[in-house]
Enzyme design. Structure first.
Site, short mmCIF file in Angstrom:
data_model
loop_
_atom_site.label_atom_id
_atom_site.label_comp_id
_atom_site.label_asym_id
_atom_site.label_seq_id
_atom_site.Cartn_x
_atom_site.Cartn_y
_atom_site.Cartn_z
NE ARG A 127 -3.86 -1.14 0.06
CZ ARG A 127 -4.97 -1.48 0.68
NH1 ARG A 127 -4.94 -2.38 1.62
NH2 ARG A 127 -6.12 -0.93 0.39
CD GLN A 132 -2.12 6.15 -4.37
OE1 GLN A 132 -1.20 6.84 -4.81
NE2 GLN A 132 -2.98 6.60 -3.51
CG ASP A 135 -4.16 -0.75 -3.47
OD1 ASP A 135 -4.70 -1.86 -3.28
OD2 ASP A 135 -4.06 0.11 -2.60
CB SER A 138 -7.33 0.66 -3.11
OG SER A 138 -6.55 0.68 -1.96
P1 NAD Z 1 -9.01 -2.72 5.71
O1 NAD Z 1 -10.04 -3.13 4.74
O2 NAD Z 1 -7.91 -3.65 6.06
O3 NAD Z 1 -9.75 -2.30 7.09
C1 NAD Z 1 -10.78 -1.33 7.07
C2 NAD Z 1 -10.60 -0.35 8.19
O4 NAD Z 1 -10.95 -0.98 9.43
C3 NAD Z 1 -9.19 0.19 8.38
O5 NAD Z 1 -9.20 1.58 8.20
C4 NAD Z 1 -8.83 -0.21 9.82
O6 NAD Z 1 -8.06 0.77 10.48
C5 NAD Z 1 -10.19 -0.36 10.44
N1 NAD Z 1 -10.22 -1.16 11.69
C6 NAD Z 1 -9.53 -2.28 11.99
N2 NAD Z 1 -9.84 -2.71 13.23
C7 NAD Z 1 -10.76 -1.85 13.73
C8 NAD Z 1 -11.47 -1.76 14.95
N3 NAD Z 1 -11.29 -2.65 15.92
N4 NAD Z 1 -12.34 -0.74 15.11
C9 NAD Z 1 -12.53 0.18 14.14
N5 NAD Z 1 -11.89 0.15 12.96
C10 NAD Z 1 -11.01 -0.85 12.74
O7 NAD Z 1 -8.38 -1.32 5.30
P2 NAD Z 1 -8.00 -0.78 3.87
O8 NAD Z 1 -9.10 0.02 3.33
O9 NAD Z 1 -7.52 -1.92 3.03
O10 NAD Z 1 -6.80 0.19 4.22
C11 NAD Z 1 -5.72 -0.27 5.01
C12 NAD Z 1 -4.63 0.77 5.09
O11 NAD Z 1 -3.97 0.95 3.87
C13 NAD Z 1 -5.13 2.15 5.44
O12 NAD Z 1 -4.12 2.76 6.24
C14 NAD Z 1 -5.17 2.89 4.18
O13 NAD Z 1 -5.08 4.29 4.34
C15 NAD Z 1 -3.93 2.33 3.55
N6 NAD Z 1 -3.95 2.46 2.10
C16 NAD Z 1 -2.85 3.02 1.50
C17 NAD Z 1 -2.82 3.12 0.12
C18 NAD Z 1 -1.65 3.71 -0.57
O14 NAD Z 1 -0.87 4.42 0.02
N7 NAD Z 1 -1.46 3.39 -1.82
C19 NAD Z 1 -3.88 2.67 -0.63
C20 NAD Z 1 -4.97 2.11 0.02
C21 NAD Z 1 -5.00 1.99 1.40
#
Ligand code: NAD
Length: 385
Positions: A127, A132, A135, A138
Protein backbone atom coordinates in the site's frame (compact mmCIF):
# COMPACT_ATOMS: atom_id res chain seq x y z
CA UNK A 1 5.86 -13.16 -27.56
CA UNK A 2 4.39 -13.75 -24.09
CA UNK A 3 0.89 -15.22 -24.10
CA UNK A 4 -1.52 -13.63 -21.64
CA UNK A 5 -4.64 -15.70 -20.99
CA UNK A 6 -7.95 -14.56 -19.53
CA UNK A 7 -10.32 -17.35 -18.45
CA UNK A 8 -14.02 -17.19 -17.73
CA UNK A 9 -14.34 -17.03 -13.94
CA UNK A 10 -15.65 -20.35 -12.65
CA UNK A 11 -16.89 -19.16 -9.22
CA UNK A 12 -20.65 -18.95 -9.06
CA UNK A 13 -21.68 -15.27 -8.98
CA UNK A 14 -18.25 -13.97 -10.01
CA UNK A 15 -19.30 -11.72 -12.87
CA UNK A 16 -16.05 -9.79 -13.13
CA UNK A 17 -13.41 -10.52 -15.73
CA UNK A 18 -9.67 -9.91 -15.41
CA UNK A 19 -9.26 -7.89 -18.63
CA UNK A 20 -11.71 -5.65 -20.48
CA UNK A 21 -11.38 -5.06 -24.26
CA UNK A 22 -9.76 -1.60 -23.95
CA UNK A 23 -7.00 -3.01 -21.77
CA UNK A 24 -6.55 -6.01 -24.11
CA UNK A 25 -5.82 -3.47 -26.87
CA UNK A 26 -3.18 -1.87 -24.62
CA UNK A 27 -1.50 -5.27 -24.04
CA UNK A 28 -1.51 -6.02 -27.78
CA UNK A 29 0.13 -2.66 -28.46
CA UNK A 30 2.83 -3.55 -25.94
CA UNK A 31 3.60 -6.72 -27.94
CA UNK A 32 1.76 -9.39 -25.91
CA UNK A 33 -0.46 -12.05 -27.44
CA UNK A 34 -3.81 -12.14 -25.61
CA UNK A 35 -6.04 -15.22 -25.43
CA UNK A 36 -9.55 -14.84 -24.01
CA UNK A 37 -11.87 -17.72 -23.20
CA UNK A 38 -15.14 -17.51 -25.10
CA UNK A 39 -17.78 -15.87 -22.89
CA UNK A 40 -15.20 -14.64 -20.32
CA UNK A 41 -16.56 -11.09 -20.41
CA UNK A 42 -20.26 -11.80 -20.66
CA UNK A 43 -20.94 -11.40 -16.92
CA UNK A 44 -19.57 -7.87 -17.25
CA UNK A 45 -21.28 -7.29 -20.62
CA UNK A 46 -18.18 -7.52 -22.81
CA UNK A 47 -18.69 -9.73 -25.85
CA UNK A 48 -16.24 -12.06 -27.62
CA UNK A 49 -16.42 -9.84 -30.69
CA UNK A 50 -15.33 -6.79 -28.65
CA UNK A 51 -12.30 -8.75 -27.39
CA UNK A 52 -11.57 -9.90 -30.96
CA UNK A 53 -11.81 -6.34 -32.24
CA UNK A 54 -9.29 -5.35 -29.55
CA UNK A 55 -6.88 -7.96 -30.93
CA UNK A 56 -7.50 -11.00 -28.69
CA UNK A 57 -7.80 -14.59 -29.88
CA UNK A 58 -10.92 -16.31 -28.57
CA UNK A 59 -10.39 -19.84 -27.23
CA UNK A 60 -13.40 -22.09 -26.64
CA UNK A 61 -11.98 -24.65 -24.23
CA UNK A 62 -11.09 -23.55 -20.68
CA UNK A 63 -8.44 -26.25 -20.40
CA UNK A 64 -6.77 -25.28 -23.70
CA UNK A 65 -6.65 -21.66 -22.59
CA UNK A 66 -5.05 -22.43 -19.21
CA UNK A 67 -2.52 -24.78 -20.87
CA UNK A 68 -1.46 -22.14 -23.38
CA UNK A 69 -0.89 -19.37 -20.80
CA UNK A 70 2.51 -17.87 -20.04
CA UNK A 71 0.74 -15.40 -17.75
CA UNK A 72 -2.80 -16.19 -16.62
CA UNK A 73 -4.78 -13.23 -15.32
CA UNK A 74 -7.72 -13.99 -13.07
CA UNK A 75 -10.05 -12.35 -10.57
CA UNK A 76 -10.93 -15.07 -8.02
CA UNK A 77 -8.50 -17.78 -6.83
CA UNK A 78 -8.40 -20.83 -9.11
CA UNK A 79 -11.26 -23.25 -8.52
CA UNK A 80 -12.53 -26.51 -9.92
CA UNK A 81 -14.08 -27.26 -13.27
CA UNK A 82 -15.26 -30.54 -14.76
CA UNK A 83 -14.01 -32.25 -11.58
CA UNK A 84 -10.46 -30.94 -12.14
CA UNK A 85 -8.40 -28.28 -10.38
CA UNK A 86 -8.03 -25.40 -12.85
CA UNK A 87 -4.51 -24.61 -11.64
CA UNK A 88 -3.34 -28.09 -12.64
CA UNK A 89 -3.95 -27.08 -16.25
CA UNK A 90 -1.19 -24.45 -16.05
CA UNK A 91 2.20 -25.55 -17.35
CA UNK A 92 5.04 -25.55 -14.80
CA UNK A 93 6.87 -22.23 -14.98
CA UNK A 94 3.72 -20.33 -15.95
CA UNK A 95 2.78 -17.22 -13.97
CA UNK A 96 -0.60 -16.74 -12.30
CA UNK A 97 -1.71 -13.25 -11.28
CA UNK A 98 -4.95 -13.18 -9.29
CA UNK A 99 -6.58 -12.55 -5.96
CA UNK A 100 -5.52 -15.67 -4.02
CA UNK A 101 -6.69 -14.94 -0.48
CA UNK A 102 -3.34 -16.47 0.53
CA UNK A 103 -3.48 -15.99 4.30
CA UNK A 104 -6.88 -17.69 4.51
CA UNK A 105 -6.01 -20.32 1.93
CA UNK A 106 -2.31 -21.11 2.30
CA UNK A 107 -2.85 -24.69 1.14
CA UNK A 108 -3.64 -23.49 -2.35
CA UNK A 109 -0.46 -21.39 -2.32
CA UNK A 110 1.46 -24.51 -1.33
CA UNK A 111 -0.15 -26.46 -4.17
CA UNK A 112 0.81 -23.71 -6.62
CA UNK A 113 4.40 -23.85 -5.40
CA UNK A 114 4.46 -27.64 -5.70
CA UNK A 115 3.27 -27.32 -9.30
CA UNK A 116 6.04 -24.78 -9.94
CA UNK A 117 3.58 -22.02 -10.78
CA UNK A 118 4.97 -18.56 -10.08
CA UNK A 119 2.07 -16.76 -8.45
CA UNK A 120 1.44 -13.09 -7.73
CA UNK A 121 -1.27 -12.37 -5.18
CA UNK A 122 -3.16 -9.14 -5.83
CA UNK A 123 -3.95 -8.83 -2.10
CA UNK A 124 -0.24 -8.44 -1.42
CA UNK A 125 0.43 -5.33 -3.53
CA UNK A 126 2.17 -2.95 -1.09
CA UNK A 127 0.00 0.00 0.00
CA UNK A 128 2.57 2.56 -1.16
CA UNK A 129 2.11 5.53 -3.45
CA UNK A 130 4.39 3.88 -6.04
CA UNK A 131 2.09 0.85 -6.21
CA UNK A 132 -1.18 2.80 -6.00
CA UNK A 133 -2.20 2.18 -9.60
CA UNK A 134 -1.80 -1.60 -9.09
CA UNK A 135 -3.70 -1.64 -5.81
CA UNK A 136 -6.63 -3.93 -6.56
CA UNK A 137 -7.73 -4.19 -2.91
CA UNK A 138 -8.38 -0.45 -3.02
CA UNK A 139 -10.00 -0.37 -6.46
CA UNK A 140 -12.45 -3.08 -5.41
CA UNK A 141 -13.01 -1.85 -1.82
CA UNK A 142 -13.99 1.53 -3.22
CA UNK A 143 -16.75 -0.13 -5.22
CA UNK A 144 -17.84 -2.24 -2.25
CA UNK A 145 -18.12 0.86 -0.03
CA UNK A 146 -20.29 2.64 -2.58
CA UNK A 147 -22.59 -0.36 -2.98
CA UNK A 148 -22.86 -0.87 0.80
CA UNK A 149 -24.30 2.64 1.17
CA UNK A 150 -26.76 2.01 -1.68
CA UNK A 151 -27.89 -1.30 -0.15
CA UNK A 152 -28.39 0.44 3.19
CA UNK A 153 -30.43 3.23 1.59
CA UNK A 154 -32.55 0.77 -0.38
CA UNK A 155 -33.20 -1.42 2.66
CA UNK A 156 -34.03 1.37 5.12
CA UNK A 157 -37.78 1.92 5.48
CA UNK A 158 -37.25 5.66 5.56
CA UNK A 159 -35.53 8.38 3.55
CA UNK A 160 -31.81 9.20 3.59
CA UNK A 161 -32.07 12.93 2.76
CA UNK A 162 -33.85 15.63 4.65
CA UNK A 163 -37.00 16.63 2.79
CA UNK A 164 -38.93 19.77 3.36
CA UNK A 165 -42.28 19.44 1.67
CA UNK A 166 -45.79 20.88 1.96
CA UNK A 167 -46.63 17.71 3.87
CA UNK A 168 -44.00 18.36 6.50
CA UNK A 169 -40.26 18.11 7.07
CA UNK A 170 -38.53 14.76 7.22
CA UNK A 171 -35.19 14.71 9.06
CA UNK A 172 -32.18 13.06 7.40
CA UNK A 173 -31.20 9.49 8.24
CA UNK A 174 -28.33 8.98 10.68
CA UNK A 175 -25.57 6.75 9.38
CA UNK A 176 -22.63 5.38 11.38
CA UNK A 177 -19.63 3.96 9.51
CA UNK A 178 -17.16 1.87 11.51
CA UNK A 179 -13.80 1.33 9.82
CA UNK A 180 -12.73 4.24 7.63
CA UNK A 181 -10.33 2.56 5.21
CA UNK A 182 -10.97 2.64 1.47
CA UNK A 183 -14.44 1.03 1.63
CA UNK A 184 -15.51 3.00 4.70
CA UNK A 185 -14.51 6.36 3.24
CA UNK A 186 -16.42 5.62 0.03
CA UNK A 187 -19.45 4.47 2.07
CA UNK A 188 -19.32 7.79 3.96
CA UNK A 189 -19.03 9.83 0.75
CA UNK A 190 -21.92 7.94 -0.87
CA UNK A 191 -24.18 8.20 2.18
CA UNK A 192 -23.42 11.93 2.32
CA UNK A 193 -24.28 12.32 -1.38
CA UNK A 194 -27.59 10.63 -0.63
CA UNK A 195 -28.23 13.24 2.04
CA UNK A 196 -27.65 11.32 5.26
CA UNK A 197 -25.91 12.73 8.32
CA UNK A 198 -22.82 10.57 8.85
CA UNK A 199 -20.46 9.89 11.71
CA UNK A 200 -17.56 7.46 11.65
CA UNK A 201 -15.00 5.72 13.79
CA UNK A 202 -11.72 4.01 13.01
CA UNK A 203 -9.18 2.53 15.37
CA UNK A 204 -6.40 4.38 13.50
CA UNK A 205 -6.64 8.01 14.66
CA UNK A 206 -4.71 9.07 11.53
CA UNK A 207 -7.88 8.77 9.44
CA UNK A 208 -9.73 11.52 11.34
CA UNK A 209 -8.92 14.17 8.71
CA UNK A 210 -9.89 11.88 5.82
CA UNK A 211 -13.22 11.16 7.53
CA UNK A 212 -13.86 14.87 7.96
CA UNK A 213 -12.85 15.63 4.37
CA UNK A 214 -15.60 13.35 3.03
CA UNK A 215 -18.18 15.03 5.23
CA UNK A 216 -18.53 12.89 8.35
CA UNK A 217 -18.01 13.62 12.03
CA UNK A 218 -15.18 11.56 13.55
CA UNK A 219 -15.97 9.83 16.84
CA UNK A 220 -12.99 10.25 19.15
CA UNK A 221 -12.15 7.35 21.44
CA UNK A 222 -8.89 7.77 23.34
CA UNK A 223 -6.87 4.61 22.77
CA UNK A 224 -3.63 4.01 24.60
CA UNK A 225 -2.15 1.18 22.55
CA UNK A 226 -0.49 1.48 19.15
CA UNK A 227 -3.17 0.68 16.57
CA UNK A 228 -1.35 0.82 13.23
CA UNK A 229 1.50 -1.17 11.68
CA UNK A 230 4.36 0.60 9.93
CA UNK A 231 2.59 -0.24 6.65
CA UNK A 232 -0.45 1.77 7.80
CA UNK A 233 -2.70 -1.24 8.40
CA UNK A 234 -4.70 -1.63 11.60
CA UNK A 235 -3.32 -3.94 14.27
CA UNK A 236 -5.52 -6.30 16.20
CA UNK A 237 -6.36 -4.38 19.37
CA UNK A 238 -6.47 -5.99 22.83
CA UNK A 239 -9.65 -7.13 24.56
CA UNK A 240 -9.83 -4.11 26.88
CA UNK A 241 -9.42 -1.61 24.04
CA UNK A 242 -12.05 -3.44 22.00
CA UNK A 243 -14.38 -3.36 25.00
CA UNK A 244 -13.81 0.38 25.41
CA UNK A 245 -14.60 0.93 21.70
CA UNK A 246 -17.83 -1.06 22.06
CA UNK A 247 -18.82 0.91 25.15
CA UNK A 248 -18.43 4.28 23.41
CA UNK A 249 -20.04 3.09 20.20
CA UNK A 250 -23.10 1.67 22.00
CA UNK A 251 -24.79 5.08 22.24
CA UNK A 252 -23.91 5.91 18.61
CA UNK A 253 -25.22 2.58 17.31
CA UNK A 254 -28.42 3.01 19.31
CA UNK A 255 -29.35 6.32 17.69
CA UNK A 256 -28.27 5.34 14.14
CA UNK A 257 -30.72 4.37 11.42
CA UNK A 258 -27.91 2.69 9.49
CA UNK A 259 -24.63 1.17 10.60
CA UNK A 260 -22.10 0.22 7.92
CA UNK A 261 -19.17 -1.77 9.28
CA UNK A 262 -15.96 -2.34 7.32
CA UNK A 263 -13.40 -3.00 10.09
CA UNK A 264 -10.79 -5.57 9.17
CA UNK A 265 -7.36 -6.65 10.31
CA UNK A 266 -5.34 -8.35 7.58
CA UNK A 267 -5.08 -12.11 8.04
CA UNK A 268 -7.27 -12.15 11.19
CA UNK A 269 -10.91 -12.61 12.06
CA UNK A 270 -12.69 -9.25 11.78
CA UNK A 271 -13.09 -7.49 15.16
CA UNK A 272 -16.46 -7.85 16.86
CA UNK A 273 -17.79 -4.32 17.20
CA UNK A 274 -21.60 -4.52 17.29
CA UNK A 275 -22.81 -7.02 19.88
CA UNK A 276 -26.23 -8.70 19.93
CA UNK A 277 -27.13 -6.47 22.86
CA UNK A 278 -26.26 -3.35 20.84
CA UNK A 279 -28.45 -4.56 17.96
CA UNK A 280 -31.26 -5.16 20.48
CA UNK A 281 -31.17 -1.48 21.44
CA UNK A 282 -31.47 -0.17 17.87
CA UNK A 283 -34.72 1.27 16.55
CA UNK A 284 -36.98 -1.12 14.67
CA UNK A 285 -36.39 -0.69 10.93
CA UNK A 286 -32.69 0.09 11.41
CA UNK A 287 -30.24 -1.53 9.00
CA UNK A 288 -26.72 -2.87 9.46
CA UNK A 289 -24.58 -3.62 6.41
CA UNK A 290 -21.55 -5.65 7.48
CA UNK A 291 -18.81 -5.57 4.86
CA UNK A 292 -16.63 -7.78 7.05
CA UNK A 293 -19.15 -10.65 6.76
CA UNK A 294 -16.66 -12.79 4.82
CA UNK A 295 -14.04 -12.39 7.58
CA UNK A 296 -16.34 -13.41 10.45
CA UNK A 297 -18.34 -10.17 10.64
CA UNK A 298 -18.16 -6.99 12.75
CA UNK A 299 -21.66 -7.66 14.08
CA UNK A 300 -22.53 -10.64 16.25
CA UNK A 301 -25.80 -11.21 14.32
CA UNK A 302 -24.21 -11.26 10.85
CA UNK A 303 -24.51 -14.36 8.70
CA UNK A 304 -22.24 -14.24 5.66
CA UNK A 305 -24.16 -13.90 2.42
CA UNK A 306 -27.54 -13.59 4.19
CA UNK A 307 -30.02 -11.05 5.50
CA UNK A 308 -30.84 -11.62 9.15
CA UNK A 309 -33.81 -10.04 10.98
CA UNK A 310 -33.30 -9.42 14.69
CA UNK A 311 -35.76 -7.51 16.81
CA UNK A 312 -36.90 -5.42 13.85
CA UNK A 313 -33.34 -4.70 12.69
CA UNK A 314 -32.07 -5.99 9.32
CA UNK A 315 -28.47 -7.19 9.30
CA UNK A 316 -27.07 -7.66 5.81
CA UNK A 317 -23.83 -9.60 5.32
CA UNK A 318 -22.98 -9.21 1.64
CA UNK A 319 -20.15 -11.19 0.08
CA UNK A 320 -18.26 -9.98 -2.97
CA UNK A 321 -20.01 -6.66 -3.58
CA UNK A 322 -17.56 -5.65 -6.35
CA UNK A 323 -19.00 -8.51 -8.44
CA UNK A 324 -22.41 -6.80 -8.29
CA UNK A 325 -20.96 -3.89 -10.31
CA UNK A 326 -18.92 -6.03 -12.71
CA UNK A 327 -18.50 -3.48 -15.51
CA UNK A 328 -16.59 -0.87 -13.54
CA UNK A 329 -15.06 -3.35 -11.10
CA UNK A 330 -13.54 -5.21 -14.09
CA UNK A 331 -12.37 -1.97 -15.74
CA UNK A 332 -10.40 -0.81 -12.72
CA UNK A 333 -9.09 -4.31 -11.93
CA UNK A 334 -7.89 -4.68 -15.54
CA UNK A 335 -6.07 -1.37 -15.20
CA UNK A 336 -4.43 -2.59 -11.96
CA UNK A 337 -3.26 -5.73 -13.81
CA UNK A 338 -1.95 -3.79 -16.81
CA UNK A 339 0.16 -1.59 -14.56
CA UNK A 340 1.53 -4.57 -12.64
CA UNK A 341 2.35 -6.65 -15.74
CA UNK A 342 4.00 -3.67 -17.45
CA UNK A 343 6.03 -3.17 -14.28
CA UNK A 344 7.28 -6.75 -13.94
CA UNK A 345 7.87 -7.67 -17.59
CA UNK A 346 11.26 -6.62 -18.91
CA UNK A 347 12.63 -7.57 -22.36
CA UNK A 348 9.88 -10.10 -23.08
CA UNK A 349 10.02 -12.01 -19.77
CA UNK A 350 8.98 -11.52 -16.17
CA UNK A 351 11.85 -10.07 -14.19
CA UNK A 352 11.62 -11.70 -10.76
CA UNK A 353 13.65 -8.97 -9.15
CA UNK A 354 13.10 -9.60 -5.46
CA UNK A 355 15.13 -6.51 -4.58
CA UNK A 356 12.06 -4.58 -5.71
CA UNK A 357 9.45 -4.17 -2.94
CA UNK A 358 6.48 -4.60 -5.28
CA UNK A 359 7.76 -7.85 -6.82
CA UNK A 360 9.02 -9.08 -3.46
CA UNK A 361 5.73 -8.34 -1.68
CA UNK A 362 3.37 -9.62 -4.35
CA UNK A 363 5.10 -12.73 -5.73
CA UNK A 364 4.05 -15.48 -3.28
CA UNK A 365 5.48 -18.54 -5.04
CA UNK A 366 8.61 -18.84 -7.17
CA UNK A 367 10.34 -21.89 -8.59
CA UNK A 368 8.62 -24.31 -6.23
CA UNK A 369 8.93 -22.25 -3.02
CA UNK A 370 6.48 -20.21 -0.97
CA UNK A 371 8.15 -16.82 -0.65
CA UNK A 372 6.09 -15.14 2.03
CA UNK A 373 6.67 -15.72 5.76
CA UNK A 374 3.11 -14.90 6.81
CA UNK A 375 1.74 -17.47 4.35
CA UNK A 376 4.28 -20.04 5.63
CA UNK A 377 3.12 -19.29 9.17
CA UNK A 378 -0.54 -19.62 8.21
CA UNK A 379 0.28 -22.98 6.63
CA UNK A 380 2.19 -24.15 9.70
CA UNK A 381 -0.75 -23.19 11.93
CA UNK A 382 -3.06 -25.25 9.72
CA UNK A 383 -0.77 -28.25 9.83
CA UNK A 384 -0.54 -28.02 13.67
CA UNK A 385 -4.33 -27.79 14.01
P1 NAD B 1 -9.01 -2.72 5.71
O1 NAD B 1 -10.04 -3.13 4.74
O2 NAD B 1 -7.91 -3.65 6.06
O3 NAD B 1 -9.75 -2.30 7.09
C1 NAD B 1 -10.78 -1.33 7.07
C2 NAD B 1 -10.60 -0.35 8.19
O4 NAD B 1 -10.95 -0.98 9.43
C3 NAD B 1 -9.19 0.19 8.38
O5 NAD B 1 -9.20 1.58 8.20
C4 NAD B 1 -8.83 -0.21 9.82
O6 NAD B 1 -8.06 0.77 10.48
C5 NAD B 1 -10.19 -0.36 10.44
N1 NAD B 1 -10.22 -1.16 11.69
C6 NAD B 1 -9.53 -2.28 11.99
N2 NAD B 1 -9.84 -2.71 13.23
C7 NAD B 1 -10.76 -1.85 13.73
C8 NAD B 1 -11.47 -1.76 14.95
N3 NAD B 1 -11.29 -2.65 15.92
N4 NAD B 1 -12.34 -0.74 15.11
C9 NAD B 1 -12.53 0.18 14.14
N5 NAD B 1 -11.89 0.15 12.96
C10 NAD B 1 -11.01 -0.85 12.74
O7 NAD B 1 -8.38 -1.32 5.30
P2 NAD B 1 -8.00 -0.78 3.87
O8 NAD B 1 -9.10 0.02 3.33
O9 NAD B 1 -7.52 -1.92 3.03
O10 NAD B 1 -6.80 0.19 4.22
C11 NAD B 1 -5.72 -0.27 5.01
C12 NAD B 1 -4.63 0.77 5.09
O11 NAD B 1 -3.97 0.95 3.87
C13 NAD B 1 -5.13 2.15 5.44
O12 NAD B 1 -4.12 2.76 6.24
C14 NAD B 1 -5.17 2.89 4.18
O13 NAD B 1 -5.08 4.29 4.34
C15 NAD B 1 -3.93 2.33 3.55
N6 NAD B 1 -3.95 2.46 2.10
C16 NAD B 1 -2.85 3.02 1.50
C17 NAD B 1 -2.82 3.12 0.12
C18 NAD B 1 -1.65 3.71 -0.57
O14 NAD B 1 -0.87 4.42 0.02
N7 NAD B 1 -1.46 3.39 -1.82
C19 NAD B 1 -3.88 2.67 -0.63
C20 NAD B 1 -4.97 2.11 0.02
C21 NAD B 1 -5.00 1.99 1.40
Amino acid sequence: MLKIAVPKESDLGELRVALVPDIVARFIKLGFEVLVQSGAGLGAHFTDSEYEAAGATIINSAKALWEAADILLKVAPPGEQQGEEEMNWLKPGATLISFLNPLANPEQVQALAQRKINAFSMEMIPRTSRAQSMDALSSQANIAGYKAALIAAASLPRLFPMMTTAAGTIPPAKVLVVGAGVAGLQAIATARRLGAVVEAFDVRPAVKEEVQSVGAKFIEIPIEEDTATTGGYAKEVGQSTQEKIRQVLTEHVKKSDVVITTAQVQGKRAPLIVTEEMVGEMNPGAVIVDLAAGQGGNCACTEAGKDVYYNGVTIIGPLNLPATLPVDASKVYAKNLLTLVKYVVKDGAIDFNFEDDIVDGTCVTYEGEIRNDRIKQALATLVQA
